[in-house]
Design a protein around this motif. Structure first.
Motif, mmCIF file in Angstrom:
data_model
loop_
_atom_site.group_PDB
_atom_site.id
_atom_site.type_symbol
_atom_site.label_atom_id
_atom_site.label_comp_id
_atom_site.label_asym_id
_atom_site.label_seq_id
_atom_site.Cartn_x
_atom_site.Cartn_y
_atom_site.Cartn_z
ATOM 1 N N GLU A 41 0.827 -1.265 -0.190
ATOM 2 C CA GLU A 41 -0.072 0.048 0.081
ATOM 3 C C GLU A 41 0.865 1.230 -0.105
ATOM 4 N N LEU A 42 1.994 1.110 0.903
ATOM 5 C CA LEU A 42 2.911 2.319 0.742
ATOM 6 C C LEU A 42 3.539 2.641 -0.633
ATOM 7 N N ILE A 43 3.838 1.504 -1.349
ATOM 8 C CA ILE A 43 4.153 1.704 -2.556
ATOM 9 C C ILE A 43 3.382 2.446 -3.486
ATOM 10 N N ASP A 44 2.106 2.024 -3.427
ATOM 11 C CA ASP A 44 1.141 2.658 -4.390
ATOM 12 C C ASP A 44 1.010 4.286 -3.866
ATOM 13 N N ASN A 45 0.943 4.419 -2.940
ATOM 14 C CA ASN A 45 1.015 5.723 -2.202
ATOM 15 C C ASN A 45 2.071 6.655 -2.839
ATOM 16 N N LEU A 46 3.498 5.809 -2.600
ATOM 17 C CA LEU A 46 4.578 6.523 -3.000
ATOM 18 C C LEU A 46 4.752 7.147 -4.532
ATOM 19 N N LEU A 47 4.258 5.825 -5.280
ATOM 20 C CA LEU A 47 4.205 6.259 -6.854
ATOM 21 C C LEU A 47 3.419 7.440 -7.178
ATOM 22 N N GLY A 48 2.091 7.324 -6.514
ATOM 23 C CA GLY A 48 1.314 8.516 -6.830
ATOM 24 C C GLY A 48 2.037 10.026 -6.223
ATOM 25 N N ILE A 56 9.125 15.657 -1.859
ATOM 26 C CA ILE A 56 10.283 14.599 -2.099
ATOM 27 C C ILE A 56 10.900 14.347 -0.670
ATOM 28 N N LEU A 57 11.069 15.169 0.120
ATOM 29 C CA LEU A 57 11.639 15.074 1.526
ATOM 30 C C LEU A 57 10.676 14.018 2.216
ATOM 31 N N THR A 58 9.330 14.284 2.187
ATOM 32 C CA THR A 58 8.488 13.051 2.699
ATOM 33 C C THR A 58 8.567 11.802 2.199
ATOM 34 N N ILE A 59 8.569 11.709 0.838
ATOM 35 C CA ILE A 59 8.709 10.674 0.063
ATOM 36 C C ILE A 59 9.951 9.876 0.476
ATOM 37 N N ILE A 60 11.113 10.441 0.684
ATOM 38 C CA ILE A 60 12.491 9.950 1.032
ATOM 39 C C ILE A 60 12.403 9.497 2.584
ATOM 40 N N MET A 115 10.316 6.178 1.837
ATOM 41 C CA MET A 115 11.074 4.960 1.589
ATOM 42 C C MET A 115 12.080 4.721 2.480
ATOM 43 N N ALA A 116 12.349 5.446 3.183
ATOM 44 C CA ALA A 116 13.356 4.569 4.380
ATOM 45 C C ALA A 116 12.386 3.628 5.345
ATOM 46 N N GLN A 117 11.343 3.943 5.608
ATOM 47 C CA GLN A 117 10.468 3.106 6.376
ATOM 48 C C GLN A 117 10.274 2.117 5.513
ATOM 49 N N LEU A 118 9.872 2.033 4.233
ATOM 50 C CA LEU A 118 9.665 1.130 3.255
ATOM 51 C C LEU A 118 10.907 0.062 3.546
ATOM 52 N N ALA A 119 12.082 0.603 3.190
ATOM 53 C CA ALA A 119 13.263 -0.369 3.205
ATOM 54 C C ALA A 119 13.383 -1.034 4.399
ATOM 55 N N GLU A 159 14.052 6.257 -12.336
ATOM 56 C CA GLU A 159 14.719 5.216 -11.684
ATOM 57 C C GLU A 159 14.175 4.810 -10.806
ATOM 58 N N ILE A 160 13.651 5.623 -9.735
ATOM 59 C CA ILE A 160 13.089 5.012 -8.439
ATOM 60 C C ILE A 160 11.735 4.504 -8.998
ATOM 61 N N SER A 161 10.971 4.902 -9.431
ATOM 62 C CA SER A 161 9.619 4.455 -9.612
ATOM 63 C C SER A 161 9.461 3.034 -10.277
ATOM 64 N N PRO A 162 10.344 2.719 -11.288
ATOM 65 C CA PRO A 162 10.346 1.400 -11.733
ATOM 66 C C PRO A 162 10.598 0.398 -10.680
#
Length: 118
Positions: free
Chosen positions: A16-23, A44-48, A51-55, A100-103
């Motif tokens: 779900e987070l990935i879907d949110n990030l992609l949007g 971008i700062l909140t996205i980064i 992404m750290a939480q996702l990792a 780069e990141i979205s794919p």
């Protein structure tokens, strides 16, 4: 078994987070391309951060993943992003996230689905 189920639920949340990030990446890139650098950078700062939480979630669930997701591949992209942000190269930043990141995120989602469907 309970720990296994918790990790599966964490993977579901990661999906779900990935879907949110992609949007959100799409929105941030549009802001950059539209000359709205401040708004794009805030996104971008909140996205980064997310992404750290996702990792972290992907690392914690490695033992239940049917196709392992290597979160470390994102490190180089994130370092490039930080450099682009510091150099105020907003077009490069938008391109990094879009192309780069979205794919990579999409590929991760597909690997997670293999585990969730099985």
């Amino acid at each position: 078994m309970e720990q296994y189920q918790q990790k599966i639920e964490l993977l579901d949340t990661a999906c779900e987070l990935i879907d949110n990030l992609l949007g959100r990446i799409e929105v941030a890139a549009s802001l950059y391309h539209g000359g709205k650098e401040v708004e794009g950078s805030q996104k971008i700062l909140t996205i980064i951060d997310d992404m750290a939480q996702l990792a972290q979630a992907l690392t914690l669930t490695l033992d239940v993943q049917k196709e392992a997701v290597d979160a470390s591949v994102m490190n180089d992209f994130l370092q490039e992003s930080i450099n682009a942000l510091e150099n105020q190269d907003f077009v490069l930043l938008a391109d990094l996230f879009e192309y780069e990141i979205s794919p990579v995120l999409q590929a991760w989602k597909e690997k997670i689905f293999i585990t969730l469907e099985g």
